[in-house]
Scaffold this motif. Structure first.
Motif, PDB file in Angstrom:
ATOM      1  N   ASP A  81       2.410   1.771  -3.399  1.00  0.00           N
ATOM      2  CA  ASP A  81       1.391   2.278  -4.321  1.00  0.00           C
ATOM      3  C   ASP A  81       1.130   3.758  -4.083  1.00  0.00           C
ATOM      4  O   ASP A  81       0.983   4.530  -5.026  1.00  0.00           O
ATOM      5  N   SER A  82       1.049   4.155  -2.813  1.00  0.00           N
ATOM      6  CA  SER A  82       0.765   5.564  -2.517  1.00  0.00           C
ATOM      7  C   SER A  82       1.909   6.472  -2.954  1.00  0.00           C
ATOM      8  O   SER A  82       1.688   7.629  -3.297  1.00  0.00           O
ATOM      9  N   LEU A  83       3.119   5.946  -2.974  1.00  0.00           N
ATOM     10  CA  LEU A  83       4.265   6.750  -3.404  1.00  0.00           C
ATOM     11  C   LEU A  83       4.254   7.007  -4.907  1.00  0.00           C
ATOM     12  O   LEU A  83       4.925   7.916  -5.382  1.00  0.00           O
ATOM     13  N   THR A  84       3.505   6.208  -5.647  1.00  0.00           N
ATOM     14  CA  THR A  84       3.419   6.414  -7.093  1.00  0.00           C
ATOM     15  C   THR A  84       2.291   7.364  -7.473  1.00  0.00           C
ATOM     16  O   THR A  84       2.142   7.697  -8.638  1.00  0.00           O
ATOM     17  N   THR A  85       1.507   7.803  -6.485  1.00  0.00           N
ATOM     18  CA  THR A  85       0.405   8.722  -6.743  1.00  0.00           C
ATOM     19  C   THR A  85       0.959  10.121  -6.979  1.00  0.00           C
ATOM     20  O   THR A  85       1.653  10.667  -6.119  1.00  0.00           O
ATOM     21  N   PRO A  86       0.678  10.696  -8.133  1.00  0.00           N
ATOM     22  CA  PRO A  86       1.170  12.046  -8.427  1.00  0.00           C
ATOM     23  C   PRO A  86       0.619  13.078  -7.429  1.00  0.00           C
ATOM     24  O   PRO A  86      -0.507  12.952  -6.959  1.00  0.00           O
ATOM     25  N   GLY A  87       1.448  14.030  -7.117  1.00  0.00           N
ATOM     26  CA  GLY A  87       1.023  15.129  -6.260  1.00  0.00           C
ATOM     27  C   GLY A  87       1.147  14.876  -4.775  1.00  0.00           C
ATOM     28  O   GLY A  87       0.727  15.705  -3.978  1.00  0.00           O
ATOM     29  N   THR A  88       1.716  13.760  -4.371  1.00  0.00           N
ATOM     30  CA  THR A  88       1.903  13.512  -2.945  1.00  0.00           C
ATOM     31  C   THR A  88       3.362  13.719  -2.588  1.00  0.00           C
ATOM     32  O   THR A  88       4.265  13.382  -3.354  1.00  0.00           O
ATOM     33  N   ASP A  89       3.585  14.295  -1.410  1.00  0.00           N
ATOM     34  CA  ASP A  89       4.942  14.536  -0.920  1.00  0.00           C
ATOM     35  C   ASP A  89       5.642  13.207  -0.659  1.00  0.00           C
ATOM     36  O   ASP A  89       6.745  12.966  -1.126  1.00  0.00           O
ATOM     37  N   GLY A  90       4.996  12.344   0.113  1.00  0.00           N
ATOM     38  CA  GLY A  90       5.511  11.014   0.343  1.00  0.00           C
ATOM     39  C   GLY A  90       6.584  10.889   1.397  1.00  0.00           C
ATOM     40  O   GLY A  90       7.094   9.794   1.620  1.00  0.00           O
ATOM     41  N   ARG A  98       0.833  -1.211   0.000  1.00  0.00           N
ATOM     42  CA  ARG A  98       0.000   0.000   0.000  1.00  0.00           C
ATOM     43  C   ARG A  98       0.869   1.263   0.000  1.00  0.00           C
ATOM     44  O   ARG A  98       0.570   2.227  -0.711  1.00  0.00           O
ATOM     45  N   LEU A  99       1.924   1.250   0.798  1.00  0.00           N
ATOM     46  CA  LEU A  99       2.806   2.410   0.848  1.00  0.00           C
ATOM     47  C   LEU A  99       3.488   2.645  -0.494  1.00  0.00           C
ATOM     48  O   LEU A  99       3.579   3.781  -0.968  1.00  0.00           O
ATOM     49  N   ALA A 107       6.456  11.066   4.714  1.00  0.00           N
ATOM     50  CA  ALA A 107       6.030  10.201   5.821  1.00  0.00           C
ATOM     51  C   ALA A 107       5.939   8.753   5.356  1.00  0.00           C
ATOM     52  O   ALA A 107       6.310   7.834   6.095  1.00  0.00           O
ATOM     53  N   GLU A 108       5.455   8.559   4.125  1.00  0.00           N
ATOM     54  CA  GLU A 108       5.347   7.205   3.591  1.00  0.00           C
ATOM     55  C   GLU A 108       6.722   6.569   3.418  1.00  0.00           C
ATOM     56  O   GLU A 108       6.921   5.396   3.735  1.00  0.00           O
ATOM     57  N   ARG A 109       7.684   7.337   2.908  1.00  0.00           N
ATOM     58  CA  ARG A 109       9.044   6.801   2.739  1.00  0.00           C
ATOM     59  C   ARG A 109       9.674   6.465   4.080  1.00  0.00           C
ATOM     60  O   ARG A 109      10.343   5.436   4.220  1.00  0.00           O
ATOM     61  N   GLU A 110       9.438   7.293   5.072  1.00  0.00           N
ATOM     62  CA  GLU A 110       9.971   7.026   6.407  1.00  0.00           C
ATOM     63  C   GLU A 110       9.352   5.746   6.972  1.00  0.00           C
ATOM     64  O   GLU A 110      10.062   4.885   7.495  1.00  0.00           O
ATOM     65  N   ARG A 111       8.041   5.619   6.874  1.00  0.00           N
ATOM     66  CA  ARG A 111       7.364   4.417   7.368  1.00  0.00           C
ATOM     67  C   ARG A 111       7.808   3.190   6.581  1.00  0.00           C
ATOM     68  O   ARG A 111       8.019   2.117   7.153  1.00  0.00           O
ATOM     69  N   LEU A 112       7.990   3.333   5.289  1.00  0.00           N
ATOM     70  CA  LEU A 112       8.431   2.225   4.455  1.00  0.00           C
ATOM     71  C   LEU A 112       9.810   1.732   4.896  1.00  0.00           C
ATOM     72  O   LEU A 112      10.037   0.523   4.997  1.00  0.00           O
ATOM     73  N   GLY A 113      10.706   2.638   5.209  1.00  0.00           N
ATOM     74  CA  GLY A 113      12.030   2.250   5.690  1.00  0.00           C
ATOM     75  C   GLY A 113      11.955   1.472   6.995  1.00  0.00           C
ATOM     76  O   GLY A 113      12.614   0.433   7.161  1.00  0.00           O
ATOM     77  N   ARG A 114      11.140   1.965   7.929  1.00  0.00           N
ATOM     78  CA  ARG A 114      10.967   1.262   9.206  1.00  0.00           C
ATOM     79  C   ARG A 114      10.347  -0.114   8.980  1.00  0.00           C
ATOM     80  O   ARG A 114      10.769  -1.108   9.581  1.00  0.00           O
TER      81      ARG A 114
END
Length: 81
Positions: A22-31, A19-20, A33-40
């Motif tokens: 996928d959300s990172l591929t959504t245009p217009g999102t900073d990402g 899910r993370l 927080a998602e990248r940080e959570r993905l790393g953890r």
């Protein structure tokens, strides 16, 4: 944790990872927080897989799998593939 519990955790984390990503591929999102959570999440997944491998190895060699312990992220991340 027993093997079935570890596997359930792995499945749940893998789904969250998808899910993370996928959300990172959504245009217009900073990402950020998602990248940080993905790393953890990736590090936690590595720890779960390591624990499961330890438990299976201990059982295979006649040792108590319940004596396997979660190793630190720095130890697990230092392994070579």
């Amino acid at each position: 944790m027993k093997d079935p519990e570890i596997l359930r955790s792995i499945r749940a984390m893998a789904e969250e990872e998808r899910r993370l990503r996928d959300s990172l591929t959504t245009p217009g999102t900073d990402g950020a927080a998602e990248r940080e959570r993905l790393g953890r999440l990736e590090r936690e997944l590595d720890q779960c897989w390591d624990l499961l491998r330890q438990r299976r190895a201990r059982a295979e060699f006649g040792q108590d799998p319940d004596e396997a312990r979660t190793r630190s992220q720095s130890v697990v991340e230092g392994y070579r593939s």
